[in-house]
Write a protein that holds these residues in place. Structure first.
Motif, PDB file in Angstrom:
ATOM      1  N   ASN A  82      37.095  30.909  43.991  1.00 53.62           N
ATOM      2  CA  ASN A  82      38.197  31.887  43.869  1.00 53.62           C
ATOM      3  C   ASN A  82      37.959  33.149  44.687  1.00 53.62           C
ATOM      4  OD1 ASN A  82      39.589  30.240  42.085  1.00 53.62           O
ATOM      5  ND2 ASN A  82      38.563  31.126  40.298  1.00 53.62           N
ATOM      6  N   ASP A  83      36.950  33.128  45.552  1.00 52.88           N
ATOM      7  CA  ASP A  83      36.613  34.318  46.329  1.00 52.88           C
ATOM      8  C   ASP A  83      36.914  34.121  47.817  1.00 52.88           C
ATOM      9  OD1 ASP A  83      35.751  35.515  44.057  1.00 52.88           O
ATOM     10  OD2 ASP A  83      33.606  35.334  44.491  1.00 52.88           O
ATOM     11  N   LEU A  84      37.369  35.225  48.441  1.00 53.83           N
ATOM     12  CA  LEU A  84      37.518  35.253  49.890  1.00 53.83           C
ATOM     13  C   LEU A  84      36.278  35.932  50.452  1.00 53.83           C
ATOM     14  CD1 LEU A  84      40.618  36.207  51.963  1.00 53.83           C
ATOM     15  CD2 LEU A  84      38.487  37.415  52.381  1.00 53.83           C
ATOM     16  N   LEU A  95      44.640  43.122  54.459  1.00 55.42           N
ATOM     17  CA  LEU A  95      44.848  41.867  53.723  1.00 55.42           C
ATOM     18  C   LEU A  95      46.308  41.786  53.309  1.00 55.42           C
ATOM     19  CD1 LEU A  95      43.280  39.423  52.450  1.00 55.42           C
ATOM     20  CD2 LEU A  95      43.157  40.791  50.355  1.00 55.42           C
ATOM     21  N   ASN A 103      49.132  39.325  51.519  1.00 54.41           N
ATOM     22  CA  ASN A 103      49.446  38.136  50.720  1.00 54.41           C
ATOM     23  C   ASN A 103      50.832  37.640  51.124  1.00 54.41           C
ATOM     24  OD1 ASN A 103      50.341  36.366  48.636  1.00 54.41           O
ATOM     25  ND2 ASN A 103      48.818  37.250  47.237  1.00 54.41           N
ATOM     26  N   GLN A 123      47.250  45.298  51.560  1.00 56.67           N
ATOM     27  CA  GLN A 123      46.152  46.199  51.234  1.00 56.67           C
ATOM     28  C   GLN A 123      45.382  46.552  52.500  1.00 56.67           C
ATOM     29  OE1 GLN A 123      43.740  45.190  47.575  1.00 56.67           O
ATOM     30  NE2 GLN A 123      44.761  43.220  47.856  1.00 56.67           N
ATOM     31  N   LEU A 182      35.951  39.179  48.025  1.00 55.25           N
ATOM     32  CA  LEU A 182      37.053  39.643  47.176  1.00 55.25           C
ATOM     33  C   LEU A 182      37.629  38.482  46.385  1.00 55.25           C
ATOM     34  CD1 LEU A 182      39.024  42.038  46.494  1.00 55.25           C
ATOM     35  CD2 LEU A 182      40.487  41.154  48.322  1.00 55.25           C
ATOM     36  N   ARG A 183      37.864  38.685  45.085  1.00 60.34           N
ATOM     37  CA  ARG A 183      38.539  37.683  44.248  1.00 60.34           C
ATOM     38  C   ARG A 183      40.021  37.669  44.604  1.00 60.34           C
ATOM     39  NH1 ARG A 183      37.034  35.256  39.469  1.00 60.34           N
ATOM     40  NH2 ARG A 183      35.018  35.321  40.557  1.00 60.34           N
ATOM     41  N   ILE A 184      40.565  36.487  44.868  1.00 61.60           N
ATOM     42  CA  ILE A 184      41.951  36.379  45.300  1.00 61.60           C
ATOM     43  C   ILE A 184      42.688  35.324  44.487  1.00 61.60           C
ATOM     44  CG2 ILE A 184      41.443  37.084  47.672  1.00 61.60           C
ATOM     45  CD1 ILE A 184      41.690  34.069  48.416  1.00 61.60           C
ATOM     46  N   ASP A 185      43.980  35.235  44.702  1.00 66.60           N
ATOM     47  CA  ASP A 185      44.828  34.193  44.114  1.00 66.60           C
ATOM     48  C   ASP A 185      44.758  32.975  45.035  1.00 66.60           C
ATOM     49  OD1 ASP A 185      46.781  32.555  43.102  1.00 66.60           O
ATOM     50  OD2 ASP A 185      48.459  33.923  43.524  1.00 66.60           O
ATOM     51  N   SER A 189      47.742  31.391  46.930  1.00 71.96           N
ATOM     52  CA  SER A 189      48.427  32.170  47.978  1.00 71.96           C
ATOM     53  C   SER A 189      47.761  31.961  49.327  1.00 71.96           C
ATOM     54  CB  SER A 189      48.420  33.667  47.624  1.00 71.96           C
ATOM     55  OG  SER A 189      49.156  33.914  46.455  1.00 71.96           O
ATOM     56  N   TYR A 226      46.873  34.027  52.950  1.00 69.40           N
ATOM     57  CA  TYR A 226      46.623  35.398  53.350  1.00 69.40           C
ATOM     58  C   TYR A 226      46.512  35.524  54.873  1.00 69.40           C
ATOM     59  CZ  TYR A 226      45.493  36.312  48.452  1.00 69.40           C
ATOM     60  OH  TYR A 226      45.553  36.438  47.084  1.00 69.40           O
TER      61      TYR A 226
END
Length: 328
Positions: free
Chosen positions: A219-221, A243, A245, A252, A263-266, A269, A271
């Motif tokens: 779940n991390d970028l 960044l 989305n 951001q 970074l924790r991301i969705d 999605s 990016y």
């Protein structure tokens, strides 16, 4: 004890935007058991005060509006300090008609992969300059002075831009001054020259970060990159991490001081990512680099237009066949 002022105080232009201040001790000055120093005060163009034991001093300053300074003798003995009267001198501004000098001077440097430094300057003609005015640019760095040979002309066919593809500017030096001098000529007026001092790091267009790598780990970028082409070390740089989305439209810009990022991301999605750099800590900030090319990461299946169209077509066809079967 009487304190006498220095004698033979002179100001001499020794290079572009450089003044040599020179004086001699007063021959009547008693020196037994005393320490002699000199108090120097620059009055214009930029006020400055300092003391020295020497009888000469060199200062760098824009001289198009003149230069003035004064000096006096300081007599020191234990905790006692005595001062003479001031001796003052000035350099008059160079001749020239009002509003004929250039305006809006702007310069930028760039470090190449071969560690050479280029210089690019632009300006606007003075509002009072005749239409036949031609401008000529010189730069000075340390003891080296060079005239521009590569001009770009603007309106009225006048020089308004100059490029040096290679200069004597040392990319490894920090916060040294670059002197820009622009004079001109015209049949109808005396063109007033103009000088401006630039910090070499403040006008540097920083190179883009290199070898950017972005990938997902659960779940991390994760992103890593190398510092721009520069003699400065890694710790001298700061970064902006953009960044976007594509699913939510959220944007951001994160400020970073290292060249890696997590970074924790969705994960549902997709990016778009870009990075740019500037130097700080080690020297004066320059111009931010351009953004790196866009890197895409992640999936956004719910918003894939082609997938959505195919799904709608399949559902429509199924409904049509079902309707035909019922009617028949």
């Amino acid at each position: 004890v009487q304190v006498f002022p220095p004698v033979n105080f002179t100001l001499t232009v020794s290079a572009l935007a450089q003044v040599l201040l020179h004086w001699k001790p007063n021959p009547n000055q008693e020196q037994n058991n005393y320490t002699i120093r000199y108090d120097v005060k620059i009055l214009s163009p930029v006020p400055e005060e300092y003391d020295t034991k020497k009888t000469s001093s060199t200062r760098t300053a824009a001289l198009h509006n003149g230069f003035s300074a004064r000096v006096r003798t300081l007599l020191l003995h234990n905790d006692l300090q005595m001062r003479s009267d001031w001796v003052k001198e000035r350099l008059l501004p160079p001749p020239g008609a009002p509003e004929t000098s250039v305006t809006n001077l702007s310069c930028e440097t760039h470090i190449s992969i071969s560690s050479t430094v280029s210089l690019h300057c632009t300006w606007l003609p003075g509002q009072g300059a005749p239409e036949d005015t031609e401008y000529f640019l010189f730069y000075r760095y340390e003891a080296y002075t060079e005239e521009c040979q590569d001009y770009t002309k603007g309106k009225w066919n006048r020089n308004t831009e100059c490029r040096f593809s290679v200069t004597h500017i040392d990319p490894e030096e920090v916060d040294k001054l670059i002197v820009i001098h622009i004079n001109g000529s015209s049949k109808y007026a005396v063109i007033k020259p103009f000088q401006q001092l630039f910090n070499q790091n403040a006008i540097e267009k920083v190179n883009v970060p290199r070898n950017v790598s972005v990938f997902l780990e659960q779940n991390d970028l994760l992103a890593t990159w190398e510092k721009p082409i520069s003699p400065l070390s890694n710790r001298c740089f700061e970064y902006e991490f953009y960044l976007f989305n594509l699913k939510s439209g959220n944007k951001q810009i994160l400020k970073l001081s290292s060249n890696d990022f997590r970074l924790r991301i969705d994960v549902t999605s997709r990016y778009a990512i870009q990075i740019r750099a500037n130097h700080h800590i080690c020297c004066t900030r320059g111009f931010w680099s351009d953004w790196t090319e866009i890197i895409y990461v992640g999936q956004n299946n719910l918003e894939n237009p082609m997938s959505w169209i195919l799904t709608v077509l399949c559902v429509s066809m199924c409904c049509m066949f079902l309707l035909v079967a019922i009617i028949c």
